[in-house]
Scaffold this motif. Structure first.
Motif, short mmCIF file in Angstrom:
data_model
loop_
_atom_site.label_atom_id
_atom_site.label_comp_id
_atom_site.label_asym_id
_atom_site.label_seq_id
_atom_site.Cartn_x
_atom_site.Cartn_y
_atom_site.Cartn_z
N GLN A 10 -0.79 -11.43 -8.89
CA GLN A 10 0.01 -12.37 -8.10
C GLN A 10 1.10 -11.63 -7.32
OE1 GLN A 10 1.51 -15.73 -10.31
NE2 GLN A 10 -0.46 -16.11 -11.31
N LEU A 11 1.78 -10.70 -8.00
CA LEU A 11 2.81 -9.92 -7.34
C LEU A 11 2.23 -9.08 -6.20
CD1 LEU A 11 5.00 -8.54 -10.28
CD2 LEU A 11 5.58 -10.36 -8.69
N LEU A 12 1.09 -8.45 -6.47
CA LEU A 12 0.46 -7.59 -5.46
C LEU A 12 0.05 -8.40 -4.24
CD1 LEU A 12 -0.56 -4.86 -4.56
CD2 LEU A 12 -2.66 -5.26 -5.89
N HIS A 13 -0.49 -9.59 -4.47
CA HIS A 13 -0.89 -10.45 -3.35
C HIS A 13 0.31 -10.84 -2.49
CE1 HIS A 13 -2.96 -13.55 -1.09
NE2 HIS A 13 -2.00 -14.40 -1.43
N ASP A 43 6.74 0.79 -5.29
CA ASP A 43 6.41 -0.62 -5.49
C ASP A 43 5.50 -0.81 -6.70
OD1 ASP A 43 7.86 -1.06 -3.21
OD2 ASP A 43 6.21 -1.85 -2.01
N SER A 44 4.52 0.07 -6.83
CA SER A 44 3.59 -0.04 -7.96
C SER A 44 4.31 0.12 -9.28
CB SER A 44 2.46 0.99 -7.83
OG SER A 44 2.93 2.31 -8.06
N HIS A 45 5.22 1.08 -9.33
CA HIS A 45 5.98 1.32 -10.57
C HIS A 45 6.86 0.12 -10.91
CE1 HIS A 45 5.65 6.02 -10.43
NE2 HIS A 45 4.49 5.41 -10.56
N ILE A 89 -2.14 1.27 -10.41
CA ILE A 89 -1.44 2.05 -9.39
C ILE A 89 -2.37 2.37 -8.23
CG2 ILE A 89 -0.31 4.25 -8.91
CD1 ILE A 89 0.84 4.15 -11.75
N GLN A 90 -3.61 2.71 -8.55
CA GLN A 90 -4.60 2.99 -7.49
C GLN A 90 -4.87 1.73 -6.67
OE1 GLN A 90 -7.80 4.47 -9.97
NE2 GLN A 90 -7.17 6.61 -9.70
N GLN A 91 -4.87 0.59 -7.32
CA GLN A 91 -5.08 -0.68 -6.62
C GLN A 91 -3.94 -0.96 -5.66
OE1 GLN A 91 -5.41 -5.19 -8.15
NE2 GLN A 91 -6.94 -3.82 -9.06
N VAL A 92 -2.72 -0.68 -6.09
CA VAL A 92 -1.57 -0.86 -5.21
C VAL A 92 -1.67 0.09 -4.01
CG1 VAL A 92 0.93 -0.66 -5.01
CG2 VAL A 92 -0.07 -1.65 -7.07
N ARG A 93 -2.05 1.33 -4.28
CA ARG A 93 -2.21 2.30 -3.19
C ARG A 93 -3.22 1.80 -2.15
NH1 ARG A 93 -5.43 7.32 -4.90
NH2 ARG A 93 -7.01 5.68 -4.73
N ASP A 94 -4.37 1.35 -2.61
CA ASP A 94 -5.41 0.89 -1.70
C ASP A 94 -4.98 -0.33 -0.90
OD1 ASP A 94 -6.96 2.92 -2.74
OD2 ASP A 94 -8.10 1.62 -4.09
N THR A 95 -4.17 -1.19 -1.54
CA THR A 95 -3.77 -2.44 -0.90
C THR A 95 -2.57 -2.29 0.02
OG1 THR A 95 -4.59 -3.66 -2.84
CG2 THR A 95 -3.13 -4.85 -1.33
N LEU A 96 -1.58 -1.52 -0.43
CA LEU A 96 -0.30 -1.49 0.27
C LEU A 96 -0.07 -0.27 1.17
CD1 LEU A 96 2.23 -2.77 -2.43
CD2 LEU A 96 0.94 -4.10 -0.75
N SER A 97 -0.72 0.86 0.89
CA SER A 97 -0.40 2.08 1.63
C SER A 97 -0.57 1.97 3.14
CB SER A 97 -1.21 3.27 1.09
OG SER A 97 -2.61 3.04 1.23
N ARG A 151 3.20 -9.29 -2.30
CA ARG A 151 3.76 -8.11 -1.65
C ARG A 151 2.93 -7.74 -0.43
NH1 ARG A 151 7.39 -5.78 0.60
NH2 ARG A 151 7.76 -3.56 0.33
N ALA A 152 1.61 -7.87 -0.54
CA ALA A 152 0.74 -7.56 0.59
C ALA A 152 0.98 -8.50 1.77
CB ALA A 152 -0.73 -7.63 0.16
#
Length: 284
Positions: free
Chosen positions: A60-63, A26-28, A9-17, A65-66
């Motif tokens: 892969q999803l995070l990439h 999105d992280s959830h 979740i912290q990784q999503v925050r750093d990448t997407l916020s 989405r970014a």
């Protein structure tokens, strides 16, 4: 490499916020998709460690989405009216504001039964399914010009066991020869082709045929209003979703074609979003 739910979740925050206010949701959704779990698991077990396969899928999803790809396309579904609907790149992603269209239709249906309803440009089938589940006694025809969209709608209709919905390939009313309805609903394309207001990622990923409608965005709405009197029973209603700055134009089109009881309803953001009007005397 190990990764816990909390760290992910912290990784999503750093990448997407920096670009998405929805980064926490999105992280959830991404983690629930990767872990095949409910959101409650993320909250009660933040220390849970993801497997190597889950980490790979998550990254892969995070990439993607970014890069701006809509989350609904990445995980394959979108929630609408408390129903999970399958989506893909051939369908417009159902928006929360479209639930206002459903609410207005349900208000008109009230306690009546056996009404006939048309959902024009059904896409995922979201509107038709929401009404069908609330009123299984109504008969609904859902149309779309895209065979790919109809395939998705069919899948969703089967998943939610809506036996009272019939699908038909048609551009608006073109294939509905001789059919008349108590209610007609549509969330048609209403963005002007020259508009700069649409988010770049929306135009990039979602089907343009479901978004854009001529120079002022009213091309499809104009066609639907002009042809609907032939397909509305006396006292029937036409309900249309439109852009926040199009209410006056839509009301003028309704008035031009002799509709009555023309009214516009605002969404939760206080934007004029749905305009509805009646054809002929009121329903008994």
């Amino acid at each position: 490499m190990s990764l816990t739910i909390k760290q992910a979740i912290q990784q999503v925050r750093d990448t997407l916020s920096p670009q998405f206010d929805s980064w926490l949701l999105d992280s959830h959704l991404m983690l629930c998709h990767c872990l095949s779990c409910e959101r409650s698991t993320l909250l009660t077990h933040p220390e849970r460690v993801l497997s190597a396969g889950q980490i790979n899928k998550f990254q892969q999803l995070l990439h993607k989405r970014a890069q701006g790809e809509p989350l609904a396309y990445l995980i394959g579904y979108q929630e609408f009216w408390s129903h999970r609907l399958h989506v893909n790149e051939h369908t417009l992603i159902p928006r929360p504001e479209t639930e206002l269209l459903v609410e207005q239709a349900l208000g008109l249906i009230g306690d009546k039964s056996g009404l006939t309803i048309a959902d024009l440009g059904t896409g995922t089938g979201a509107i038709a399914i929401a009404i069908a589940k609330e009123h299984p006694g109504c008969e609904i025809v859902a149309t779309d010009l895209s065979p790919q969209a109809l395939a998705i709608a069919k899948q969703n209709i089967q998943t939610h066991q809506c036996d009272n919905i019939a699908l038909l390939q048609s551009r608006w009313f073109e294939q509905l020869h001789g059919l008349q309805f108590d209610l007609v609903l549509s969330n048609p394309p209403y963005i002007a082709v020259t508009s700069h207001a649409v988010e770049p990622n929306v135009a990039r990923y979602e089907p343009t045929s479901a978004l854009f409608a001529g120079e002022n965005g009213l091309e499809d709405i104009r066609q639907i209003i002009a042809t609907s009197p032939n397909h509305l029973k006396s006292g029937g209603w036409l309900l249309l979703e439109h852009g926040f700055d199009q209410a006056d134009g839509v009301q003028s089109l309704f008035a031009e074609h002799k509709f009555q009881s023309i009214q516009t309803v605002r969404d939760l953001s206080k934007h004029p979003r749905v305009t509805l009007a009646q054809w002929g005397p009121a329903l008994k």
